[in-house]
Design an enzyme around this catalytic site. Structure first.
Site, PDB file in Angstrom:
ATOM      1  N   SER A 125     -35.630   7.721 -15.157  1.00  0.00           N
ATOM      2  CA  SER A 125     -34.598   6.032 -14.946  1.00  0.00           C
ATOM      3  C   SER A 125     -35.511   5.352 -13.614  1.00  0.00           C
ATOM      4  O   SER A 125     -35.384   6.655 -12.965  1.00  0.00           O
ATOM      5  CB  SER A 125     -33.657   5.344 -15.267  1.00  0.00           C
ATOM      6  OG  SER A 125     -32.839   4.787 -14.152  1.00  0.00           O
ATOM      7  N   TYR A 149     -25.000   9.386 -13.215  1.00  0.00           N
ATOM      8  CA  TYR A 149     -26.450   8.803 -14.209  1.00  0.00           C
ATOM      9  C   TYR A 149     -26.499   8.897 -13.803  1.00  0.00           C
ATOM     10  O   TYR A 149     -27.837   9.627 -14.142  1.00  0.00           O
ATOM     11  CB  TYR A 149     -25.993   7.726 -14.619  1.00  0.00           C
ATOM     12  CG  TYR A 149     -27.265   7.081 -15.019  1.00  0.00           C
ATOM     13  CD1 TYR A 149     -27.493   7.475 -17.008  1.00  0.00           C
ATOM     14  CD2 TYR A 149     -28.068   5.823 -15.291  1.00  0.00           C
ATOM     15  CE1 TYR A 149     -28.337   7.058 -17.202  1.00  0.00           C
ATOM     16  CE2 TYR A 149     -28.821   5.863 -15.526  1.00  0.00           C
ATOM     17  CZ  TYR A 149     -29.823   6.053 -17.025  1.00  0.00           C
ATOM     18  OH  TYR A 149     -30.672   6.047 -17.916  1.00  0.00           O
ATOM     19  N   LYS A 153     -30.646  12.321 -14.189  1.00  0.00           N
ATOM     20  CA  LYS A 153     -31.864  11.775 -14.611  1.00  0.00           C
ATOM     21  C   LYS A 153     -32.895  12.855 -13.885  1.00  0.00           C
ATOM     22  O   LYS A 153     -33.992  13.596 -14.200  1.00  0.00           O
ATOM     23  CB  LYS A 153     -32.665  10.425 -13.892  1.00  0.00           C
ATOM     24  CG  LYS A 153     -31.229   9.856 -15.525  1.00  0.00           C
ATOM     25  CD  LYS A 153     -32.143   9.900 -17.100  1.00  0.00           C
ATOM     26  CE  LYS A 153     -31.650   9.324 -18.322  1.00  0.00           C
ATOM     27  NZ  LYS A 153     -32.097   9.561 -19.529  1.00  0.00           N
TER      28      LYS A 153
END
Ligand code: NAD
Ligand code: WQD
Length: 340
Positions: A125, A149, A153
């Site tokens: 991302s 989050y 990643k």
């Protein structure tokens, strides 16, 4: 023709990528826990492509289930979409996010190793960049994720790169998506968030079908031409095509980890999205101006040049296409798959 296993293939981006893979002639199997999706998405993928992928309802952390799927499918590569993706949830419950996303990938890669499957395309991302030093953002920019989050990643990117470094039979593509929106033009599949959407486009689409009275517009005092934040919205079918290009590239580059931004290279404001979606839906899409949302960056858009140079891929669909196709989905499925 090659066979692929798609984890998270019943989800938003995974289901669209399955269509592109099937239409390109791949054999496709999906492994998905259905934690954030519905098996109906796989039926619709089959309806669009004329072939329904086999669905394993299983979690990526379930070793026996993975071994069974690997043995039966015998994939040439894995596309790994499965994971948790809510920024606010990850801030509220970081342990859950680290465990889920890191374990899923580690257990999956161990199963791949046991099965001799050593090609992986990973859904990363643009959130790994955090607040960028320069725009457009190249892959070489500093990475400093601003939430758990995003940290998962980045850690998964590092884990995959370490595996490839340790054994040159592996190869990997780390795809950093910017802001995926839109749907397959058939309107048969699309984004189907559970609960109140946290993202702009699904929220606006739910305003258009009457599920919310207006959009909460977060921040009108950014240093941008209209005062609202700029993002790089990319059509989900362009993103799907990017996966096919990356997959092909891996066939000829063993021992390498490639990192690609998948974006259009254009910064678009929240008010520009509202205007474009008004055009597609004919709905006035009222909004209420609120303070900035904590954690949001003012501007983020991609330098997608590396994907063009190395993969021959670039996004071709416009903001109007994104809005038209998203509306084809939402207007025919106002409650998503859950209403089918
Ligand atoms: P999604 O939630 O629609 O799809 C994820 C799918 O994975 C769901 O079908 C869910 O049921 C499944 N899943 C989750 N954990 C699993 C597990 N442990 N085992 C098996 N299945 C599991 O999300 P999406 O928007 O399609 O995103 C796909 C991937 O792309 C995610 O990894 C996400 O972090 C990443 N990504 C998404 C965006 C975005 O804005 N949508 C942007 C950048 C990156
Ligand atoms: C876009 C703009 C909001 C909702 C997120 C994740 C990122 C990636 C993509 C997974 C911002 C504004 C939004 C609303 C609004 N996902 N907005 N009202 O924040 O760029 O990225 O999704 O990897 O990690 O952080 O996307 O769609 O949430 O927001 O005004 O109800 O729309 O403030 O300026 P974002 P978004």
């Amino acid at each position: 023709m090659a066979t692929v296993l798609v984890t998270g293939g019943a989800g938003y981006i995974g289901s669209h990528t399955c269509v592109a893979l099937l239409e390109a002639g791949y054999e496709v199997a999906v492994l998905d826990s259905l934690a954030n999706s519905s098996a109906a998405a796989i039926d619709s993928v089959g309806e669009i492509a004329g072939r329904r992928p086999r669905l394993y309802v299983a979690d990526c952390r379930d070793e026996p289930a993975l071994d069974k799927a690997m043995a039966e499918v015998r994939p040439d590569a894995v596309l790994h979409f499965a994971g948790l993706k809510s920024v606010p949830e990850s801030v509220a419950d970081p342990i859950r996010y680290y465990r889920h996303n890191l374990e899923s990938t580690a257990v999956l890669m161990a199963a791949m190793e046991r099965a001799g499957v050593r090609r992986i395309v990973f859904s990363s991302s643009a959130t790994v960049y955090g607040e960028p030093d320069l725009l457009p953002v190249p892959e070489t920019a500093a990475t400093r994720p601003a939430n758990p989050y995003g940290s998962t990643k980045l850690m998964i990117e590092q884990m995959i790169a370490d595996v490839v470094r340790a054994d040159s039979r592996w190869s990997a593509a780390l795809l950093r998506y910017f802001n995926p929106v839109g749907a397959h033009p058939s309107g048969l599949i699309g984004e189907d968030p559970e609960g109140v959407p946290g993202n702009l486009m699904p929220y606006l689409l739910q305003v258009a079908v009457g599920r919310h009275p207006h959009l909460p517009l977060y921040g009108t005092d950014y240093p941008t031409p209209d005062g609202t934040a700029l993002r790089d919205y990319i059509h989900v079918m362009d993103l799907a095509d990017g996966h096919l290009a990356a997959l092909k590239h891996l066939e000829t580059s063993p021992g390498q980890t490639h990192t690609y931004n998948l974006g259009t290279g254009q910064g678009v404001s929240v008010l520009e999205v509202v205007a474009a979606l008004r055009g597609a839906t004919g709905h006035p899409l009222p909004y209420e101006e609120l303070d900035r949302r904590p954690g949001d960056v003012p501007e983020l858009w991609a330098d997608p040049g590396q994907a063009l140079r190395e993969l021959g891929w670039s996004a071709s669909r416009t903001l109007a296409d994104m809005c038209r196709d998203a509306w084809a989905w939402q207007s025919t499925h106002p409650q998503g798959f859950r209403g089918d």
